[in-house]
Every structure is written in C-alpha cells, then in structure tokens.
Design a protein around this motif. Sequence first.
Motif, PDB file in Angstrom:
ATOM      1  N   HIS A 128       0.831  -1.203   0.000  1.00 13.00           N
ATOM      2  CA  HIS A 128       0.000   0.000   0.000  1.00 13.00           C
ATOM      3  C   HIS A 128       0.868   1.256   0.000  1.00 13.00           C
ATOM      4  N   ALA A 129       0.511   2.223  -0.830  1.00 15.02           N
ATOM      5  CA  ALA A 129       1.171   3.528  -0.856  1.00 15.02           C
ATOM      6  C   ALA A 129       0.097   4.608  -0.756  1.00 15.02           C
ATOM      7  N   SER A 130       0.473   5.734  -0.175  1.00 14.63           N
ATOM      8  CA  SER A 130      -0.491   6.801   0.085  1.00 14.63           C
ATOM      9  C   SER A 130       0.041   8.139  -0.417  1.00 14.63           C
ATOM     10  N   ALA A 131      -0.844   9.134  -0.442  1.00 13.02           N
ATOM     11  CA  ALA A 131      -0.472  10.478  -0.864  1.00 13.02           C
ATOM     12  C   ALA A 131       0.046  11.283   0.326  1.00 13.02           C
ATOM     13  N   ILE A 132       0.969  12.189   0.050  1.00 12.98           N
ATOM     14  CA  ILE A 132       1.578  13.037   1.067  1.00 12.98           C
ATOM     15  C   ILE A 132       0.880  14.391   1.080  1.00 12.98           C
ATOM     16  N   GLU A 133       0.530  14.867   2.273  1.00 15.24           N
ATOM     17  CA  GLU A 133      -0.018  16.216   2.394  1.00 15.24           C
ATOM     18  C   GLU A 133       1.123  17.236   2.325  1.00 15.24           C
ATOM     19  N   ARG A 134       0.792  18.448   1.833  1.00  9.77           N
ATOM     20  CA  ARG A 134       1.827  19.460   1.585  1.00  9.77           C
ATOM     21  C   ARG A 134       1.386  20.816   2.150  1.00  9.77           C
ATOM     22  N   ASN A 135       2.353  21.633   2.547  1.00  7.72           N
ATOM     23  CA  ASN A 135       2.048  22.986   3.030  1.00  7.72           C
ATOM     24  C   ASN A 135       2.279  23.989   1.900  1.00  7.72           C
ATOM     25  N   VAL A 136       1.314  24.071   0.997  1.00  6.26           N
ATOM     26  CA  VAL A 136       1.419  24.958  -0.163  1.00  6.26           C
ATOM     27  C   VAL A 136       0.098  25.672  -0.390  1.00  6.26           C
ATOM     28  N   LYS A 137       0.185  26.797  -1.084  1.00  2.00           N
ATOM     29  CA  LYS A 137      -1.001  27.565  -1.456  1.00  2.00           C
ATOM     30  C   LYS A 137      -0.756  28.134  -2.855  1.00  2.00           C
ATOM     31  N   GLY A 138      -1.497  27.643  -3.846  1.00  2.65           N
ATOM     32  CA  GLY A 138      -1.309  28.102  -5.215  1.00  2.65           C
ATOM     33  C   GLY A 138      -0.008  27.612  -5.824  1.00  2.65           C
ATOM     34  N   CYS A 139       0.375  26.357  -5.528  1.00  8.51           N
ATOM     35  CA  CYS A 139       1.657  25.815  -6.015  1.00  8.51           C
ATOM     36  C   CYS A 139       1.673  25.728  -7.540  1.00  8.51           C
ATOM     37  N   TRP A 140       2.785  26.141  -8.133  1.00 10.24           N
ATOM     38  CA  TRP A 140       2.954  26.104  -9.583  1.00 10.24           C
ATOM     39  C   TRP A 140       3.468  24.748 -10.085  1.00 10.24           C
ATOM     40  N   ASN A 141       3.752  23.806  -9.172  1.00 13.00           N
ATOM     41  CA  ASN A 141       4.185  22.464  -9.567  1.00 13.00           C
ATOM     42  C   ASN A 141       5.523  22.496 -10.320  1.00 13.00           C
ATOM     43  N   LEU A 142       6.418  23.372  -9.876  1.00 15.08           N
ATOM     44  CA  LEU A 142       7.702  23.546 -10.579  1.00 15.08           C
ATOM     45  C   LEU A 142       8.707  22.444 -10.255  1.00 15.08           C
ATOM     46  N   GLY A 143       8.788  22.046  -8.985  1.00 15.02           N
ATOM     47  CA  GLY A 143       9.724  21.000  -8.605  1.00 15.02           C
ATOM     48  C   GLY A 143      11.025  21.490  -8.005  1.00 15.02           C
ATOM     49  N   SER A 144      11.168  22.799  -7.816  1.00 17.11           N
ATOM     50  CA  SER A 144      12.436  23.345  -7.309  1.00 17.11           C
ATOM     51  C   SER A 144      12.343  23.762  -5.846  1.00 17.11           C
ATOM     52  N   CYS A 145      11.505  23.084  -5.068  1.00 13.56           N
ATOM     53  CA  CYS A 145      11.290  23.443  -3.659  1.00 13.56           C
ATOM     54  C   CYS A 145      12.590  23.512  -2.872  1.00 13.56           C
ATOM     55  N   GLY A 146      13.529  22.650  -3.180  1.00 11.10           N
ATOM     56  CA  GLY A 146      14.781  22.583  -2.441  1.00 11.10           C
ATOM     57  C   GLY A 146      15.701  23.758  -2.676  1.00 11.10           C
ATOM     58  N   MET A 147      15.349  24.633  -3.596  1.00 10.61           N
ATOM     59  CA  MET A 147      16.159  25.828  -3.872  1.00 10.61           C
ATOM     60  C   MET A 147      15.419  27.105  -3.501  1.00 10.61           C
ATOM     61  N   GLY A 148      14.369  26.977  -2.691  1.00  9.83           N
ATOM     62  CA  GLY A 148      13.545  28.121  -2.336  1.00  9.83           C
ATOM     63  C   GLY A 148      12.422  28.286  -3.343  1.00  9.83           C
ATOM     64  N   CYS A 149      11.238  28.623  -2.857  1.00  5.32           N
ATOM     65  CA  CYS A 149      10.074  28.719  -3.735  1.00  5.32           C
ATOM     66  C   CYS A 149      10.036  30.077  -4.429  1.00  5.32           C
ATOM     67  N   PRO A 150      10.142  30.131  -5.762  1.00  8.70           N
ATOM     68  CA  PRO A 150      10.150  31.416  -6.470  1.00  8.70           C
ATOM     69  C   PRO A 150       8.780  32.057  -6.601  1.00  8.70           C
ATOM     70  N   THR A 151       7.716  31.330  -6.209  1.00  9.99           N
ATOM     71  CA  THR A 151       6.357  31.878  -6.351  1.00  9.99           C
ATOM     72  C   THR A 151       5.676  32.110  -5.004  1.00  9.99           C
ATOM     73  N   ASN A 152       6.408  31.874  -3.901  1.00  9.41           N
ATOM     74  CA  ASN A 152       5.865  32.058  -2.544  1.00  9.41           C
ATOM     75  C   ASN A 152       4.690  31.130  -2.248  1.00  9.41           C
ATOM     76  N   ALA A 153       4.587  30.032  -2.991  1.00  4.78           N
ATOM     77  CA  ALA A 153       3.494  29.091  -2.748  1.00  4.78           C
ATOM     78  C   ALA A 153       3.768  28.227  -1.519  1.00  4.78           C
ATOM     79  N   LYS A 154       5.021  27.847  -1.312  1.00  2.40           N
ATOM     80  CA  LYS A 154       5.371  27.055  -0.134  1.00  2.40           C
ATOM     81  C   LYS A 154       5.138  27.895   1.122  1.00  2.40           C
ATOM     82  N   GLN A 155       4.341  27.366   2.023  1.00  2.00           N
ATOM     83  CA  GLN A 155       4.004  28.123   3.233  1.00  2.00           C
ATOM     84  C   GLN A 155       5.047  27.891   4.325  1.00  2.00           C
ATOM     85  N   SER A 156       6.252  28.301   4.007  1.00  2.00           N
ATOM     86  CA  SER A 156       7.369  28.200   4.943  1.00  2.00           C
ATOM     87  C   SER A 156       7.299  29.315   5.967  1.00  2.00           C
ATOM     88  N   MET A 157       8.171  29.249   6.973  1.00  2.00           N
ATOM     89  CA  MET A 157       8.250  30.325   7.957  1.00  2.00           C
ATOM     90  C   MET A 157       8.665  31.638   7.301  1.00  2.00           C
TER      91      MET A 157
END
Length: 539
Positions: free
Chosen positions: A177-206
């Motif tokens: 069994h595999a499941s979906a992961i919940e994410r802390n995003v709002k209006g994510c552009w689905n770019l894939g570069s989260c590890g380099m900082g979110c360029p669209t401010n979609a990631k709801q980081s501190m």
Amino acid sequence: MSSLHDPIREGLKRGWKVHGGAHSARPEKIVCDVAIIGAGAGAGITAELLARAGLQVVIVEEGPLKSSSDFNQKEAEAYPSLYQESAGRKTEDKAITILQGRCVGGSTTVNWTSSFRTPSGTLGYWQQHFGLADYTNDALAPYFQQAERRLNIGPWLTPPNENNDLLRRGAARLGIHASAIERNVKGCWNLGSCGMGCPTNAKQSMLVTTIPAALDLGATLLVETRAQEFELANGRIKSIRCIGVKPNGAPVESASSATIIIAKHYVLSGGAINSAALLLRSQAPDPHARLGLRTFLHPVVMSAAVMAQKVEAWTGAPQTIYTDHFLNTQPIDGPVGFKLEAPPLHPVIFASTVSGYGQQQADLLAKFPHTHVLLALLRDGFHERAAGGQVKLRADGSALLDYPLTDFVMDGARRAMLAMVEIQFAAGARQVLPMHEMARPYSAWTEAKQAVEALPMKPLLTKMVSAHVMGGCGMASSEKLGVTRPDGLHWQIENLSIHDGSIFPTSIGANPQLSIYGIVNRLAQGLVKRLTGKEMVLA
C-alpha cells in the motif's frame, strides 16, 4: 516570475526592523522581552505567538534573508546561500551528508513540503521510555490542526509526477500500500524546485508566514548573525553574545564589536546539531551528560533506476507518494524500519550523490531524463544499537556530529535497498543501480537481489544522506533522561526554552516539519501563558 510580488522586499519597504548583512548595522546592545535563536520551524511558530501576545521579540539568524526574487532555481547559487556548509555538512567520519537549512525560514525554506503528524507509535514510545505521558494523539491534535490551518497543509490534488507515480505503481504490483503526502502549499505552480527556495511564494514556509507576521507586529530580526554563547549565572541566562558572519559562516567582526542581547526569556530554536552546539559553547549545565547525545538523522539510502519512458524527476511536486509498509513489518523497537519516498532530481545534487566517476558517471547522467530514484528513511532511535549520534565541538567552536553507523543500522540499509530495487523492477525499470560504491547497474531483480545481499554495507561505501536532523536536547519527564522538560523549559536553566526538532527523544519516523510545528505550537502557547497570562491560539 519577476512580476510576482515579493513579500520580503515589500515588508522591508514597510519598515521591518532587520539588521545585519546588507541591512542596517546591528546594534551593540538590545534589551527585549524574548530573544529567539534561529528562524526556522520552531522559531517561526514561537515568534508569531509571542509577538501577537504583545511581547518585544528579537530573532537571531545565522543565515541570510533571501526571498522569492532571489530564488532562481539555480543549484550553484541556492546550496551555498541557503544550506548549512553549502549543503556539504557531513558527519565526523564523512559517511553521511546532511542537508540542513541556514537562512531565514531555516529548513522550511528549502524542504520539499512533505507534512506528516507525529506517528502514534513514536508517541507511544516516548510515553513508555521518556515519561511523556501527555504526548498523545488526542492531546496534540488541536495543535496540529491549528498548524495545518495556519500553513495550509492539506492533500495535494494534482496527479503525482512520474517519479512519484513509479513508486505507487511498483508498490501496487507487489501488493504494498502507498499513500499520498499532504503538503504545506497555497497556489503551487508544480515547478519542482522546492529545495532551492520557492520562487512563487506558494510554499508556506516560515519565510512567508510566521516570520513576516512577527515582523509586522514589531519584532526585530538579526540576520547573518551567529549566537555565539550564553552568559550564565545562578541558573539563568544573563545575556547572549552574537557576532556577524560572512555568507560562508566565517566571522566578520572581532569580539569587541559583538551584539549583546539581554532578554527576560530566551528561546533556543537553532535546529538539532546547532542548538546543542550553542549550549556546549556556553558550558551549559549538564549534570547527567545528556546534552548532544541521541541526535538522529533518519539516515537515507537510495536506489536509482533507468526507465524506458522519460521521468523528468526535476519537474512537478517533489514528494507526493510514500509507503510506510516497511515501518510496520517489525516492532518499533525491533530491526530498523524504513519509510519509502521519491526525491526530486536536479543535476548537481544527483551527480554528487550517485556512485562512480568518470565515464561510468557520464553514462549515467546521459540517461538523466529517464532516471527515477527512491529513498528510504531509516527510523533511528528506537533500539540501543540505533541510538543516534553525539554533537561535539571543533577547536573553533563549530558543531560536529559523530554518528556511528552500526551493523544494526546497516542491516536496515541493506533491507531498504532490496525493497527499493524490487519495487523499481516491478515498476518496469530497465536497469537499477543501488547507490553503493561497489554496486553496478543490474538488469533483473534476481541478479540485483543476489548482488545487494553480497555488498559490504559499510560507511563511505554505502552512499548515505540526511535531511532530517532531530534530537540532542531531548525531552523527558526526568532530568536524568533528557535536557528539556515536557513543557519546553531547560531542566537546569530557568529562563530558557528549547523549541525545535532537537527536543525529540527519538527520530520521528516521518518527515519532521509538521511534528515541529504542532509540538512547538503547544509549547509556545504555554510560554505565552507563563510570560503574559494570556491565552493565544495559532489559527
């Protein structure tokens, strides 16, 4: 993306009080109600709650203040500016590379947004072995719910990218069994570069949520400023001495020009490894020799596969599918269990992680668009032979983690490699390469199984990384078992709270950001009540 609004630059124009680095000069002395060391998950939650309660808050961050205008999806710029030791932090023996944020927002600025509540089994272990009787699902649920509302944590409704869906399909063909992961995003552009900082401010980081909220309420932020040591007297902190640092972390000023912060209360939120190191530099009381011990990493092993179709694992939400099947095939205090996920792939981080060099690596990189990778998070801290590592200090006072990779842990690594390889072949892989210096690409499951079972699972030969650092200032109901009380206060220092992942008495067994948000939310609300008498709710 230059047309997108930048909340950090807008806040600076509004008059945020930010000092250090390219901003205004740091004052020689600051007097405040609460000084918070760090600007990551624990610091952000705490800062917003304290500032909303009307307290004068100062936040001290060693890294820079970067924003979406700086996040250009270039690895060569992101890793040196946003990560500890330019994404090259390693354990003492160099066997594990540790990815840990070093910027405003901390690791929340550069993580992959995966959000899990603390598993029930982990909480049960804490109750049984560390006396944390009130750390139950029911007791923590309201605090998790508030954090989830505040940070927009919820299901990711977009279909997974191919890299993640291969995990789902391969597991399904094996009845896993595999499941979906919940994410802390709002209006994510689905770019894939989260590890380099979110360029669209979609990631709801501190970086874009709680820290700006605190600054709007009058908090002060010191950046490129290292909290060097506490001045202690009579069981209390009298002050903290801070120094300016260069972008690479080297000091830029002499001790004579340090900033001294005098606060009524101090909150240590520097993150695991760093928080323990500050207490060690300060020669904090440690009567039972617990400080820095039981520091955990979720050591990660990986396996790469070449698929017939294009995978393009650099695009799309980086982590959306997981399986906990192998966490539950043995008791929590038995052989090391592991969680399987799929990481995003980018050229620098991939090339520096895979085994081999020269023509062998060139051949592998030529297949990069068709490459799929799985990772296994090993659940450390639940057995005496997986007791984590110890934070120490180098001669210059910088932090160093000694993390022994025992045969017990490496047995878990071998089983994880076998599980990943089998899933990848079940998903249709043409070739699979477990990330081990003595492995080679294999074309069939039976061949790969025999080879992995024969590999010497030794440090440095087995490629290992970590992005989850926990423990070192562990919570416990007794000072003989931990550094931190269940309410977040230091056992021996009455005006010090510790609010970060260093307080976890074991690893979490899941990506830890939501565990930090929820548990620190509870501790910070308690601190607000203690300092002001006010009731405060995050969201």
